[in-house]
Scaffold this motif. Structure first.
Motif, PDB file in Angstrom:
ATOM      1  N   ASN A   1       0.801  -1.230   0.000  1.00 55.56           N
ATOM      2  CA  ASN A   1       0.000   0.000   0.000  1.00 55.56           C
ATOM      3  C   ASN A   1       0.830   1.275   0.000  1.00 55.56           C
ATOM      4  OD1 ASN A   1      -2.105  -1.739  -0.095  1.00 55.56           O
ATOM      5  ND2 ASN A   1      -2.837  -1.359   1.987  1.00 55.56           N
ATOM      6  N   GLN A   2       1.999   1.244   0.645  1.00 56.74           N
ATOM      7  CA  GLN A   2       2.873   2.415   0.541  1.00 56.74           C
ATOM      8  C   GLN A   2       3.448   2.486  -0.874  1.00 56.74           C
ATOM      9  OE1 GLN A   2       6.457   2.540   2.916  1.00 56.74           O
ATOM     10  NE2 GLN A   2       6.343   4.762   3.202  1.00 56.74           N
ATOM     11  N   GLY A   3       3.759   1.327  -1.438  1.00 56.66           N
ATOM     12  CA  GLY A   3       4.234   1.299  -2.824  1.00 56.66           C
ATOM     13  C   GLY A   3       3.229   1.951  -3.765  1.00 56.66           C
ATOM     14  N   ILE A   4       1.966   1.576  -3.608  1.00 53.20           N
ATOM     15  CA  ILE A   4       0.907   2.127  -4.468  1.00 53.20           C
ATOM     16  C   ILE A   4       0.704   3.614  -4.190  1.00 53.20           C
ATOM     17  CG2 ILE A   4      -1.579   2.061  -4.922  1.00 53.20           C
ATOM     18  CD1 ILE A   4      -1.423  -1.001  -4.392  1.00 53.20           C
ATOM     19  N   ALA A   5       0.637   3.979  -2.906  1.00 55.87           N
ATOM     20  CA  ALA A   5       0.347   5.375  -2.544  1.00 55.87           C
ATOM     21  C   ALA A   5       1.444   6.315  -3.041  1.00 55.87           C
ATOM     22  CB  ALA A   5       0.183   5.495  -1.025  1.00 55.87           C
ATOM     23  N   VAL A   6       2.705   5.903  -2.893  1.00 53.30           N
ATOM     24  CA  VAL A   6       3.807   6.778  -3.298  1.00 53.30           C
ATOM     25  C   VAL A   6       3.886   6.859  -4.829  1.00 53.30           C
ATOM     26  CG1 VAL A   6       6.303   7.145  -3.187  1.00 53.30           C
ATOM     27  CG2 VAL A   6       5.056   6.373  -1.151  1.00 53.30           C
ATOM     28  N   ALA A   7       3.581   5.744  -5.495  1.00 56.08           N
ATOM     29  CA  ALA A   7       3.540   5.785  -6.968  1.00 56.08           C
ATOM     30  C   ALA A   7       2.494   6.788  -7.439  1.00 56.08           C
ATOM     31  CB  ALA A   7       3.229   4.390  -7.519  1.00 56.08           C
ATOM     32  N   LYS A   8       1.355   6.798  -6.772  1.00 53.08           N
ATOM     33  CA  LYS A   8       0.303   7.760  -7.144  1.00 53.08           C
ATOM     34  C   LYS A   8       0.784   9.191  -6.916  1.00 53.08           C
ATOM     35  CE  LYS A   8      -3.873   5.000  -6.353  1.00 53.08           C
ATOM     36  NZ  LYS A   8      -4.931   4.746  -5.349  1.00 53.08           N
ATOM     37  N   VAL A   9       1.486   9.418  -5.820  1.00 48.60           N
ATOM     38  CA  VAL A   9       2.037  10.761  -5.560  1.00 48.60           C
ATOM     39  C   VAL A   9       2.983  11.141  -6.699  1.00 48.60           C
ATOM     40  CG1 VAL A   9       3.588  12.083  -4.059  1.00 48.60           C
ATOM     41  CG2 VAL A   9       1.776  10.662  -3.052  1.00 48.60           C
ATOM     42  N   MET A  10       3.818  10.202  -7.127  1.00 51.84           N
ATOM     43  CA  MET A  10       4.764  10.483  -8.213  1.00 51.84           C
ATOM     44  C   MET A  10       4.026  10.761  -9.522  1.00 51.84           C
ATOM     45  SD  MET A  10       7.708   7.655  -7.309  1.00 51.84           S
ATOM     46  CE  MET A  10       9.062   8.329  -8.286  1.00 51.84           C
ATOM     47  N   ALA A  11       2.796  10.215  -9.631  1.00 51.41           N
ATOM     48  CA  ALA A  11       2.003  10.446 -10.839  1.00 51.41           C
ATOM     49  C   ALA A  11       1.089  11.653 -10.688  1.00 51.41           C
ATOM     50  CB  ALA A  11       1.181   9.195 -11.159  1.00 51.41           C
ATOM     51  N   GLY A  12       1.192  12.366  -9.552  1.00 47.20           N
ATOM     52  CA  GLY A  12       0.439  13.608  -9.425  1.00 47.20           C
ATOM     53  C   GLY A  12      -0.591  13.667  -8.319  1.00 47.20           C
ATOM     54  N   SER A  13      -0.777  12.574  -7.574  1.00 48.86           N
ATOM     55  CA  SER A  13      -1.768  12.566  -6.498  1.00 48.86           C
ATOM     56  C   SER A  13      -1.284  13.385  -5.302  1.00 48.86           C
ATOM     57  CB  SER A  13      -2.038  11.123  -6.059  1.00 48.86           C
ATOM     58  OG  SER A  13      -2.476  11.060  -4.715  1.00 48.86           O
ATOM     59  N   ALA A  14      -2.230  13.870  -4.508  1.00 49.94           N
ATOM     60  CA  ALA A  14      -1.876  14.605  -3.288  1.00 49.94           C
ATOM     61  C   ALA A  14      -2.344  13.859  -2.056  1.00 49.94           C
ATOM     62  CB  ALA A  14      -2.498  15.999  -3.329  1.00 49.94           C
ATOM     63  N   GLU A  15      -2.598  12.543  -2.212  1.00 46.10           N
ATOM     64  CA  GLU A  15      -3.084  11.729  -1.098  1.00 46.10           C
ATOM     65  C   GLU A  15      -1.929  11.121  -0.322  1.00 46.10           C
ATOM     66  OE1 GLU A  15      -6.296  10.372   0.014  1.00 46.10           O
ATOM     67  OE2 GLU A  15      -6.897  12.285  -0.881  1.00 46.10           O
ATOM     68  N   PRO A  16      -1.867  11.321   0.990  1.00 51.36           N
ATOM     69  CA  PRO A  16      -0.807  10.688   1.767  1.00 51.36           C
ATOM     70  C   PRO A  16      -1.092   9.197   1.976  1.00 51.36           C
ATOM     71  CG  PRO A  16      -2.301  11.829   3.230  1.00 51.36           C
ATOM     72  CD  PRO A  16      -2.792  12.099   1.822  1.00 51.36           C
ATOM     73  N   CYS A  17      -0.092   8.482   2.411  1.00 57.04           N
ATOM     74  CA  CYS A  17      -0.268   7.089   2.821  1.00 57.04           C
ATOM     75  C   CYS A  17      -0.538   7.111   4.318  1.00 57.04           C
ATOM     76  CB  CYS A  17       0.988   6.279   2.503  1.00 57.04           C
ATOM     77  SG  CYS A  17       0.813   4.529   2.877  1.00 57.04           S
ATOM     78  N   ALA A  18      -1.744   6.790   4.718  1.00 55.88           N
ATOM     79  CA  ALA A  18      -2.126   6.857   6.133  1.00 55.88           C
ATOM     80  C   ALA A  18      -2.966   5.643   6.474  1.00 55.88           C
ATOM     81  CB  ALA A  18      -2.892   8.144   6.411  1.00 55.88           C
ATOM     82  N   GLU A  19      -2.316   4.600   6.938  1.00 53.32           N
ATOM     83  CA  GLU A  19      -3.031   3.374   7.266  1.00 53.32           C
ATOM     84  C   GLU A  19      -2.613   2.866   8.632  1.00 53.32           C
ATOM     85  OE1 GLU A  19      -2.788   0.378   4.322  1.00 53.32           O
ATOM     86  OE2 GLU A  19      -3.808   1.603   2.813  1.00 53.32           O
ATOM     87  N   VAL A  20      -3.505   2.157   9.257  1.00 54.22           N
ATOM     88  CA  VAL A  20      -3.163   1.480  10.505  1.00 54.22           C
ATOM     89  C   VAL A  20      -2.237   0.316  10.152  1.00 54.22           C
ATOM     90  CG1 VAL A  20      -4.065   0.179  12.466  1.00 54.22           C
ATOM     91  CG2 VAL A  20      -5.392   2.089  11.524  1.00 54.22           C
ATOM     92  N   PRO A  21      -1.032   0.272  10.715  1.00 56.49           N
ATOM     93  CA  PRO A  21      -0.137  -0.851  10.409  1.00 56.49           C
ATOM     94  C   PRO A  21      -0.816  -2.185  10.732  1.00 56.49           C
ATOM     95  CG  PRO A  21       1.035   0.861  11.602  1.00 56.49           C
ATOM     96  CD  PRO A  21      -0.423   1.241  11.629  1.00 56.49           C
TER      97      PRO A  21
END
Lengths: 120, 410
Positions: B304-324
């Protein structure tokens, strides 16, 4: 497969793709809930979405877990093991970690029973 | 969708779970520029949980653990470079130099280099019969030591050590587990739950010893002798060691990025260099729910961090915020745990250890900060919602199985 025709086959002859199998009483499933049933050697999940029934394979395509143990969120079922999600109506897997979709099956209510038709 | 991203070349270093998910997420997010995914292993990205279970037991083919068939990467327009080792990140030139020679330019870099098995710093800790478990090749090597009738010593009673022990027992291998701490799974669950898991292993025939320090491993003919601090010796055919993981952050450190037991990134995966991002085991990342920077060695975070950060690199402004969230499968037990609490002051049991399944909530000031389910994964969804929400819950209602968790999580 060669089989000897029986009277039952004649009765069911209109349903060339398989037969309707009773899996549970209609009263066993409430709206917004999911029920795991076994049909022959198949594990099937039956869903009640606002009174309409749907049926899919019960086993997640990612790892060994029953979707009927999961969480029904609107028309999406979430696997209890690793959070994979499927659209109940279509069986479509909604992104990682799901490698492929699940199958859906025709379902009906007949005489107070839930019936499912597997493939022929 | 990031039209501005244009033809930037995104390079991902590390073709494990996080890197693989990130690469496909770039495409899913509509990023159309060139993507290169570089990995040292010869396998395409795969999930690691089966390494200590189905793959180790020999009941799952290797291809089954791959995220996708290898040819899919070409179909997605992802240049997958396997067996390639990056020697240096040249930040000024925005170039990666390979150990085998040659280099490639990048416009944006994602570090998903993962972690490696922590080595046990004792004499004999690197001997030929001493096995660690991190990748497919490790699992295949270890599998050869799991022939019925053999004796395996396991050092470390964390997830990996105990999963290896359970798999070995299923294959008819005699198992001795040696743990330094007084309880098993001490990094993950409270002692009460650790003792529950320890009892499960003992019922399955494991000689499980806690509070035991191994001081040396010696070759003894075709066996190994483990010297214990107590003066005792344990003899075995081979040794499996599971004592944690070390993040692969040397490249980042050498390039001058902020590193502190992990590549430091924020909740968007941004490192101290605006062109470089990080995701997965290699990072120490700020988690907005936990409220501090944490490093995780976990499937969920890799994906999920992999996906979230990839989205940021593609222009998203959503942070990765999940309960471990972590899980383990041992024998017929599925244990899941959520949260990364610094502390708690009360445990609430929903069900008892004698039940087929039960859940334990960890409260701090009346708020759920973590939860563990044992054969009760269905509760996990709502437990995670409650932890994320961070509001106090009535302990009596939490302990009452007649009260739906779903209602408490609202």
């Amino acid at each position: 497969m060669a089989r000897v025709a029986t009277q039952e086959d004649e009765v069911m002859s209109e349903d060339t793709a398989g037969e309707w199998v009773t899996v549970a009483a209609r009263s066993a499933l409430k709206p917004g809930d999911v029920l795991g049933v076994q049909v022959k050697d198949k594990e099937i999940a039956v869903f009640d979405l606002d009174g309409t029934l749907y049926a899919t394979d019960n086993q997640c395509t990612h790892a060994f877990a029953y979707l009927s143990d999961g969480w029904l969120d609107g028309d999406v079922i979430e696997c209890p093991l690793h959070g994979g999600r499927f659209e109940v109506k279509t069986g479509k897997g909604l992104g990682p970690p799901i490698p492929c979709d699940i199958k859906t099956y025709p379902v009906r209510v007949s005489g107070g029973d839930i019936q499912i038709k597997l493939d022929g | 969708m990031s039209a501005a991203a244009g033809d930037r070349h995104i390079v991902i270093v590390g073709a494990g779970h996080a890197g693989g998910r990130a690469a496909e997420a770039l495409r899913a997010a509509g990023y159309k520029g060139p993507v290169t995914l570089v990995g040292e292993e010869r396998h395409p990205p795969y999930e690691r949980p089966p390494l200590s279970k189905e793959l180790l037991a020999g009941i799952m083919p290797i291809e089954k653990i791959y995220l996708r068939p290898q040819e899919t990467y070409a179909e997605l327009g992802i240049d997958l470079k396997l067996g390639a080792r990056v020697a240096e990140i040249e930040r000024r030139e925005q170039r990666l130099r390979f150990a085998e020679g040659g280099s490639i330019p990048y416009d944006a870099l994602l570090l998903t280099a993962g972690a490696r098995a922590r080595r046990l710093p004792i004499p004999g800790g690197e001997g030929p019969r001493v096995l660690y478990l991190r990748d497919v090749e490790d699992a295949l090597r270890l599998r050869a030591s799991l022939e019925p009738g053999m004796h395996l010593a396991v050092i470390g009673a964390g997830f990996i050590g105990l999963e290896v022990a359970a798999t070995a027992r299923k294959r008819g291998v005699a198992v001795t587990v040696l743990e330094l701490a007084p309880h098993v799974l001490a990094r993950v669950v409270p002692p009460e739950l650790g003792d529950f898991v320890a009892a499960l292993h003992r019922r399955n025939g494991v000689d499980l010893r806690t509070g035991v320090a191994v001081t040396a491993i010696e070759e003894a003919g075709d066996k190994v002798a483990l010297r214990l601090q107590s003066g005792e010796t344990v003899s075995a055919d081979s040794v499996a060691i599971g004592v944690g993981a070390v993040p692969n952050c040397e490249l980042a450190a050498a390039a001058g990025l902020a590193v502190d037991d992990g590549v430091m990134v924020d909740e968007f995966g941004r490192s101290s260099d605006s062109a470089i991002f990080g995701a997965g085991d290699v990072t120490r990342h700020f988690n907005p729910i936990v409220g501090r920077a944490i490093r995780l060695e976990a499937w969920q975070n890799a994906q999920n961090q992999g996906i979230a950060v990839a989205k940021v690199m593609a222009g998203s402004a959503e942070p990765c915020a999940e309960v471990p969230w972590f899980w383990t499968d041992q024998y017929d037990m599925n244990l899941q745990t959520a949260g990364a609490p610094a502390a708690w002051d009360r445990l609430i049991w929903r069900g008892a250890p004698s039940d087929p399944g039960f859940t334990v909530f960890y409260l701090a000031d009346g708020k759920p900060v973590a939860a563990t389910t044992v054969n009760n994964a269905r509760d996990m969804r709502f437990a995670r919602m409650m932890i994320a929400r961070g509001k106090p819950v009535d302990p009596a209602a939490l302990a009452d199985k007649a009260v739906k968790l779903q209602d408490l999580a609202r």
